[in-house]
Design a protein around this motif. Structure first.
Motif, PDB file in Angstrom:
ATOM      1  N   LEU A 165       0.987  -1.159  -0.073  1.00 18.92           N
ATOM      2  CA  LEU A 165      -0.288   0.066   0.136  1.00 18.92           C
ATOM      3  C   LEU A 165       0.853   1.490  -0.145  1.00 18.92           C
ATOM      4  CD1 LEU A 165      -3.197   1.129   0.116  1.00 18.92           C
ATOM      5  CD2 LEU A 165      -2.374   0.940   2.957  1.00 18.92           C
ATOM      6  N   ALA A 166       1.134   1.828  -1.328  1.00 16.66           N
ATOM      7  CA  ALA A 166       2.003   2.690  -1.327  1.00 16.66           C
ATOM      8  C   ALA A 166       0.632   3.929  -1.213  1.00 16.66           C
ATOM      9  CB  ALA A 166       3.181   2.716  -2.085  1.00 16.66           C
ATOM     10  N   VAL A 167       1.059   5.925  -1.882  1.00 15.09           N
ATOM     11  CA  VAL A 167       0.871   6.457  -2.049  1.00 15.09           C
ATOM     12  C   VAL A 167       2.691   7.226  -3.170  1.00 15.09           C
ATOM     13  CG1 VAL A 167       0.226   8.955  -1.939  1.00 15.09           C
ATOM     14  CG2 VAL A 167      -0.706   7.355  -0.105  1.00 15.09           C
ATOM     15  N   VAL A 168       1.297   7.567  -4.116  1.00 13.87           N
ATOM     16  CA  VAL A 168       2.278   7.247  -5.451  1.00 13.87           C
ATOM     17  C   VAL A 168       2.116   8.547  -6.500  1.00 13.87           C
ATOM     18  CG1 VAL A 168       3.691   6.607  -8.039  1.00 13.87           C
ATOM     19  CG2 VAL A 168       3.136   5.118  -5.391  1.00 13.87           C
ATOM     20  N   GLY A 169       2.955  10.491  -6.501  1.00 11.78           N
ATOM     21  CA  GLY A 169       2.389  10.684  -7.084  1.00 11.78           C
ATOM     22  C   GLY A 169       1.285  11.134  -6.384  1.00 11.78           C
ATOM     23  N   GLY A 170       0.976  11.413  -4.907  1.00 13.02           N
ATOM     24  CA  GLY A 170      -0.423  11.534  -4.507  1.00 13.02           C
ATOM     25  C   GLY A 170      -1.451  10.677  -4.401  1.00 13.02           C
ATOM     26  N   ASN A 171      -1.725   9.637  -5.404  1.00 13.24           N
ATOM     27  CA  ASN A 171      -2.340   8.609  -5.609  1.00 13.24           C
ATOM     28  C   ASN A 171      -2.032   7.538  -4.020  1.00 13.24           C
ATOM     29  OD1 ASN A 171      -3.542  10.140  -7.800  1.00 13.24           O
ATOM     30  ND2 ASN A 171      -2.388   9.030  -8.784  1.00 13.24           N
ATOM     31  N   GLU A 172      -3.191   7.004  -3.718  1.00 13.91           N
ATOM     32  CA  GLU A 172      -3.067   5.888  -3.087  1.00 13.91           C
ATOM     33  C   GLU A 172      -2.909   4.496  -4.027  1.00 13.91           C
ATOM     34  OE1 GLU A 172      -3.730   5.154   1.297  1.00 13.91           O
ATOM     35  OE2 GLU A 172      -5.772   4.044   0.891  1.00 13.91           O
ATOM     36  N   VAL A 173      -2.051   3.789  -4.107  1.00 15.15           N
ATOM     37  CA  VAL A 173      -2.067   2.639  -5.035  1.00 15.15           C
ATOM     38  C   VAL A 173      -1.627   1.087  -3.694  1.00 15.15           C
ATOM     39  CG1 VAL A 173      -1.314   3.663  -6.970  1.00 15.15           C
ATOM     40  CG2 VAL A 173      -0.016   2.980  -5.574  1.00 15.15           C
ATOM     41  N   ASN A 174      -2.614   0.193  -4.617  1.00  9.42           N
ATOM     42  CA  ASN A 174      -2.382  -1.337  -4.142  1.00  9.42           C
ATOM     43  C   ASN A 174      -1.633  -2.579  -4.646  1.00  9.42           C
ATOM     44  OD1 ASN A 174      -1.854  -2.872  -1.131  1.00  9.42           O
ATOM     45  ND2 ASN A 174      -3.910  -3.890  -1.540  1.00  9.42           N
ATOM     46  N   ASN A 175      -1.009  -2.787  -4.847  1.00 12.25           N
ATOM     47  CA  ASN A 175       0.480  -3.007  -5.128  1.00 12.25           C
ATOM     48  C   ASN A 175       0.670  -4.269  -4.457  1.00 12.25           C
ATOM     49  OD1 ASN A 175      -0.532  -2.013  -8.586  1.00 12.25           O
ATOM     50  ND2 ASN A 175       0.507  -0.855  -6.969  1.00 12.25           N
ATOM     51  N   PRO A 176       0.870  -6.032  -5.524  1.00 12.22           N
ATOM     52  CA  PRO A 176       1.306  -7.044  -5.129  1.00 12.22           C
ATOM     53  C   PRO A 176       2.821  -7.107  -5.998  1.00 12.22           C
ATOM     54  CG  PRO A 176      -0.545  -7.897  -6.718  1.00 12.22           C
ATOM     55  CD  PRO A 176      -0.675  -6.226  -6.224  1.00 12.22           C
ATOM     56  N   PHE A 177       3.637  -7.528  -5.385  1.00 13.62           N
ATOM     57  CA  PHE A 177       5.150  -7.200  -6.088  1.00 13.62           C
ATOM     58  C   PHE A 177       5.493  -8.519  -5.208  1.00 13.62           C
ATOM     59  CE2 PHE A 177       4.180  -3.289  -5.472  1.00 13.62           C
ATOM     60  CZ  PHE A 177       4.977  -2.728  -6.863  1.00 13.62           C
ATOM     61  N   MET A 178       6.848  -9.094  -5.837  1.00 13.62           N
ATOM     62  CA  MET A 178       8.030 -10.192  -5.607  1.00 13.62           C
ATOM     63  C   MET A 178       9.009  -8.727  -5.846  1.00 13.62           C
ATOM     64  SD  MET A 178       9.062 -12.656  -4.129  1.00 13.62           S
ATOM     65  CE  MET A 178       7.688 -14.043  -5.069  1.00 13.62           C
ATOM     66  N   VAL A 179       9.476  -8.514  -3.810  1.00 12.36           N
ATOM     67  CA  VAL A 179      10.514  -7.838  -4.090  1.00 12.36           C
ATOM     68  C   VAL A 179      12.132  -8.665  -3.880  1.00 12.36           C
ATOM     69  CG1 VAL A 179      11.641  -5.737  -2.889  1.00 12.36           C
ATOM     70  CG2 VAL A 179       8.643  -6.042  -2.746  1.00 12.36           C
ATOM     71  N   THR A 180      12.699  -8.311  -5.018  1.00 11.33           N
ATOM     72  CA  THR A 180      14.300  -8.798  -4.293  1.00 11.33           C
ATOM     73  C   THR A 180      15.217  -7.212  -3.968  1.00 11.33           C
ATOM     74  OG1 THR A 180      13.495 -10.112  -6.683  1.00 11.33           O
ATOM     75  CG2 THR A 180      16.218 -10.224  -5.552  1.00 11.33           C
ATOM     76  N   GLU A 181      15.714  -7.759  -2.267  1.00 14.85           N
ATOM     77  CA  GLU A 181      16.530  -7.462  -1.834  1.00 14.85           C
ATOM     78  C   GLU A 181      17.726  -8.310  -2.262  1.00 14.85           C
ATOM     79  OE1 GLU A 181      15.123  -6.170   1.685  1.00 14.85           O
ATOM     80  OE2 GLU A 181      13.088  -6.033   0.880  1.00 14.85           O
ATOM     81  N   VAL A 182      19.251  -7.276  -2.161  1.00 17.21           N
ATOM     82  CA  VAL A 182      20.675  -7.652  -2.097  1.00 17.21           C
ATOM     83  C   VAL A 182      21.307  -7.145  -0.539  1.00 17.21           C
ATOM     84  CG1 VAL A 182      22.411  -8.034  -3.856  1.00 17.21           C
ATOM     85  CG2 VAL A 182      20.211  -8.430  -5.159  1.00 17.21           C
ATOM     86  N   TYR A 183      21.693  -7.978  -0.290  1.00  9.72           N
ATOM     87  CA  TYR A 183      22.069  -7.304   1.065  1.00  9.72           C
ATOM     88  C   TYR A 183      23.876  -7.715   0.534  1.00  9.72           C
ATOM     89  CZ  TYR A 183      18.380  -6.188   2.544  1.00  9.72           C
ATOM     90  OH  TYR A 183      16.802  -5.751   3.258  1.00  9.72           O
ATOM     91  N   MET A 184      24.861  -7.648   1.362  1.00 10.85           N
ATOM     92  CA  MET A 184      26.656  -7.641   1.314  1.00 10.85           C
ATOM     93  C   MET A 184      26.801  -7.454   2.263  1.00 10.85           C
ATOM     94  SD  MET A 184      25.839  -5.107  -2.434  1.00 10.85           S
ATOM     95  CE  MET A 184      26.223  -3.578  -1.119  1.00 10.85           C
ATOM     96  N   LYS A 185      27.527  -7.535   3.301  1.00 13.72           N
ATOM     97  CA  LYS A 185      28.217  -7.845   4.764  1.00 13.72           C
ATOM     98  C   LYS A 185      29.529  -7.150   4.579  1.00 13.72           C
ATOM     99  CE  LYS A 185      27.812 -10.090   8.805  1.00 13.72           C
ATOM    100  NZ  LYS A 185      27.388 -11.020   9.827  1.00 13.72           N
ATOM    101  N   GLN A 186      29.933  -5.791   5.146  1.00 17.28           N
ATOM    102  CA  GLN A 186      30.802  -5.478   4.398  1.00 17.28           C
ATOM    103  C   GLN A 186      31.825  -5.379   6.107  1.00 17.28           C
ATOM    104  OE1 GLN A 186      30.414  -2.596   1.891  1.00 17.28           O
ATOM    105  NE2 GLN A 186      31.104  -3.452   0.026  1.00 17.28           N
ATOM    106  N   ASN A 187      32.567  -5.095   5.831  1.00 20.48           N
ATOM    107  CA  ASN A 187      32.978  -5.023   7.585  1.00 20.48           C
ATOM    108  C   ASN A 187      31.968  -5.711   8.961  1.00 20.48           C
ATOM    109  OD1 ASN A 187      35.220  -3.874   6.726  1.00 20.48           O
ATOM    110  ND2 ASN A 187      34.060  -1.815   5.979  1.00 20.48           N
ATOM    111  N   GLY A 188      31.437  -6.800   8.998  1.00 17.94           N
ATOM    112  CA  GLY A 188      30.307  -7.205   9.748  1.00 17.94           C
ATOM    113  C   GLY A 188      29.139  -6.753   9.732  1.00 17.94           C
ATOM    114  N   VAL A 189      29.014  -5.597   8.661  1.00 21.83           N
ATOM    115  CA  VAL A 189      27.630  -5.461   8.996  1.00 21.83           C
ATOM    116  C   VAL A 189      26.962  -5.760   7.254  1.00 21.83           C
ATOM    117  CG1 VAL A 189      26.336  -2.481   9.127  1.00 21.83           C
ATOM    118  CG2 VAL A 189      28.329  -3.302  10.622  1.00 21.83           C
ATOM    119  N   TRP A 190      25.792  -6.025   7.400  1.00 24.85           N
ATOM    120  CA  TRP A 190      25.010  -5.481   6.319  1.00 24.85           C
ATOM    121  C   TRP A 190      24.459  -4.233   5.774  1.00 24.85           C
ATOM    122  CZ3 TRP A 190      24.563 -10.476   3.451  1.00 24.85           C
ATOM    123  CH2 TRP A 190      25.608 -11.367   4.176  1.00 24.85           C
ATOM    124  N   LYS A 191      24.522  -4.440   4.558  1.00 23.92           N
ATOM    125  CA  LYS A 191      24.442  -3.482   3.535  1.00 23.92           C
ATOM    126  C   LYS A 191      23.310  -3.912   2.531  1.00 23.92           C
ATOM    127  CE  LYS A 191      26.821   0.084   5.381  1.00 23.92           C
ATOM    128  NZ  LYS A 191      26.508   1.728   6.013  1.00 23.92           N
TER     129      LYS A 191
END
Length: 148
Positions: A107-133
């Protein structure tokens, strides 16, 4: 002898508790991702700035851009990630890289309009110096009806 057995049992129970309290890398990534969705909903760009890698990339239905533009869009309300209902999460860790997949209803507001969309979201994290970015965040709209 009873005292020795009791002490051994106490040590074993203590070790089990200690291991149970430690989180696996998968759980750590899932917790970071969940917190990220809340920061996005709250427009908390200071925490997101710490999480996003300097060279991170973001892919949306309307285009792709880097870290600063994503932070600016969130801060200005150009995209307001009001609520991500997370239905499925999987994590695959390869060396110091974690790939997380979320199936969400956003559920998001994009350009002032509320929208609801189904998504597959891909998140890529890298661990650097013991911290995930976070290195990449990509939205793929699913061709299934909204689950609400």
């Amino acid at each position: 002898m009873k005292k020795l057995i009791f002490n051994m049992l106490f040590i074993v129970m203590g070790l089990q508790l200690s291991f149970a309290q430690q989180s696996s890398p998968d759980q750590e990534i899932m917790a970071i991702s969940k917190e990220k969705w809340q920061w996005m909903a709250d427009k908390n760009t200071s925490e997101l700035d710490k999480l996003f890698h300097e060279k991170s990339m973001f892919v949306h239905m309307g285009g792709s851009w880097g870290k600063q533009q994503e932070l600016d869009i969130i801060k200005s309300g150009g995209i307001w990630y009001k609520k991500a209902d997370i239905h499925e999460v999987s994590v695959n860790i390869i060396d110091n890289t974690a790939i997380l997949l979320n199936r969400i209803d956003l559920l998001a507001v994009v350009g002032g309009n509320e929208v609801n969309n189904p998504f597959m979201v891909t998140e890529v994290y890298m661990k650097q110096n013991g911290v995930w970015k976070l290195g990449s965040l990509s939205f793929t709209k699913l061709l299934v009806p909204d689950s609400r």
